[in-house]
Design a protein around this motif. Structure first.
Motif: not given
Length: 462
Positions: A145-154
């Motif tokens: 149940a570790t959730g999510s993190v934001p996606v980075e842009l190159p």
């Protein structure tokens, strides 16, 4: 190395994890919860709760600015002053109160909480790097149940003036010029709030529409509000470069290349499962892209290993994770439970708010005839008394029997109506059931009854 044993190990103390752990413990399951930071997860600490607090404070300040200018409803005040430090302290206080409540809930439930970072050795064994050294936990059942993190842009790694949502919520002051990349719900919510707090905001979206998961009619009021707030919107536009030394963002849009000066850039282009460092390579899990596949009881492809929330396919919403957490707790405790939900409600806390449950008109399966009815808040007494009559309620019903398939709304306070929308779909109501239920006057909820009446017979005020 210290060693612990338990019946259930929950990895992650966010909404899904803490609900699963506390419920399982109260059902008599020997439960350990591992969390690397603070219980409450992204939602309570750096997401849902602090962002809604900031949105509320921004609205108060924005109204005060208007009252100090042309006035509102005959009310004029002296020039307002923003002490953003005090605003942040108030927001932090809200977060602290809720997180302390979660910690107390876990303690009262009998959950053993272990602070540290977990890594799988195998499907029954997890090594936790805790504050006091490594701990080996052996469990009959494990929940991811570790959730999510934001996606980075190159080319735009987070740090410094390149912000993710967490950094945006922790700003010491609203930036003078803010570029927001991604016009989904996170970008719109935070961008709108910071514009109301005085930032000059430019929204940048690679696609042709804001909130692309919804239809244009549903998002049109929010789009008009962006314009009214002075937020510049660049659709069909991509970021192609950033010069940190000069604070210049290079954009490529339909009219060619554009250079945009910004004091900060908020990147909100999506989220991904937070599974780095978890040691999933030691397990034999069936994946769907980056997501962990589960069945209707949240079982993965390995016996005794469950997954819930943002690491599984489906909408990344805290309340979906909570519902899955309840299921796992019941299953591990030996009770019958499985995912049989008819809908998962969703809310965008934009201005105005957007709430959706069930199917949009465009999502109805081919061959299913529907009747779609709407009622505008412009004909709703309560909305007019709030001076916020932009928006409507829409019902999508099956033509053959008038069973409600979906309800959407945009307008003032529709987030507080969405649970009633979900109840109507979950219980299989027909539009006649809603139309025949007396709705209190004057309330925003009357718009739901009026939309139902428009299909069942005729709207009283339409």
């Amino acid at each position: 190395m210290n060693e612990l044993r338990c019946s259930l190990l929950v990895i992650g103390g966010g909404p899904g994890g803490y609900v699963c752990a506390s419920r399982a413990a109260r059902l008599g399951v020997d439960t350990i919860l591992v969390e690397g930071q603070r219980v409450g997860g992204t939602c309570l600490n750096i997401g849902c709760i602090p962002s809604k607090a900031l949105i509320h404070a921004a609205e108060l300040y924005h109204n005060a600015v208007q009252q100090a200018g042309t006035g509102m409803q005959g009310i004029t005040v002296s020039a307002p002053r923003l002490d953003f430090g005090q605003t942040q302290e108030w927001k932090t206080g809200v977060v602290d109160k809720l997180c302390n409540g979660v910690a107390g809930l876990l303690e009262r439930s009998g959950v053993k909480t272990l602070k540290g970072w977990a890594r799988f050795r195998d499907g029954k064994t997890v090594e936790v790097e805790s504050e006091t050294g490594p701990v080996l936990v052996r469990a009959d059942n494990v929940v991811i149940a570790t959730g999510s993190v934001p996606v980075e842009l190159p080319g735009l790694p987070f740090g410094g003036r390149i912000l993710d949502s967490t950094a945006a919520l922790a700003l010491p002051q609203p930036p003078r010029r803010l570029a927001v990349i991604g016009a989904g719900y996170i970008g719109l919510e935070l961008g709108t709030a910071l514009a109301k707090l005085g930032s000059e905001v430019t929204m940048i979206e690679a696609g042709p529409n804001i909130l692309p998961q919804y239809d244009d009619k549903l998002t049109r009021p929010a789009k008009r509000r962006l314009e009214a707030l002075g937020i510049a919107l660049r659709l069909n536009t991509k970021s192609t470069g950033w010069d940190d030394a000069t604070g210049v963002l290079t954009l490529q849009g339909e009219d060619g290349e554009e250079r945009l000066e910004a004091d900060a850039v908020l990147v909100t282009v999506g989220r991904r499962p937070a599974t780095d460092g978890l040691g999933l390579g030691e397990l034999n899990l069936r994946l769907n892209g980056p997501f962990i596949e589960v069945d209707d009881r949240c079982h993965t492809s390995m016996r005794g290993v469950f997954a819930i929330g943002d690491v599984t396919p489906g909408p990344m919403l805290a309340h979906r994770a909570m519902a899955q957490g309840e299921i796992v707790a019941d299953v591990v405790a030996g009770h019958a439970n499985a995912w049989d939900k008819a809908c998962v409600p969703a809310v965008c806390f934009t201005d105005p708010e957007i709430a959706t449950v069930g199917l949009l008109p465009s999502e109805v399966p081919e061959g299913v005839a529907t009747k779609v009815s709407e009622f505008s808040f412009r004909a709703n007494g309560r909305a007019l008394t709030l001076d916020a009559a932009e928006g409507f309620v829409r019902i999508v019903a099956r033509e053959s029997d008038h069973v409600i398939l979906g309800i959407q709304a945009t307008g003032p306070g529709v987030s507080e109506l969405v649970s009633g929308f979900a109840l109507a779909i979950e219980t299989g109501l027909r539009v006649e059931d809603v139309a025949g239920t007396i709705h209190a006057h004057p309330t925003l909820g009357e718009a739901l009854q009026e939309a139902a009446l428009a299909t069942a017979s005729m709207a009283n005020h339409g």
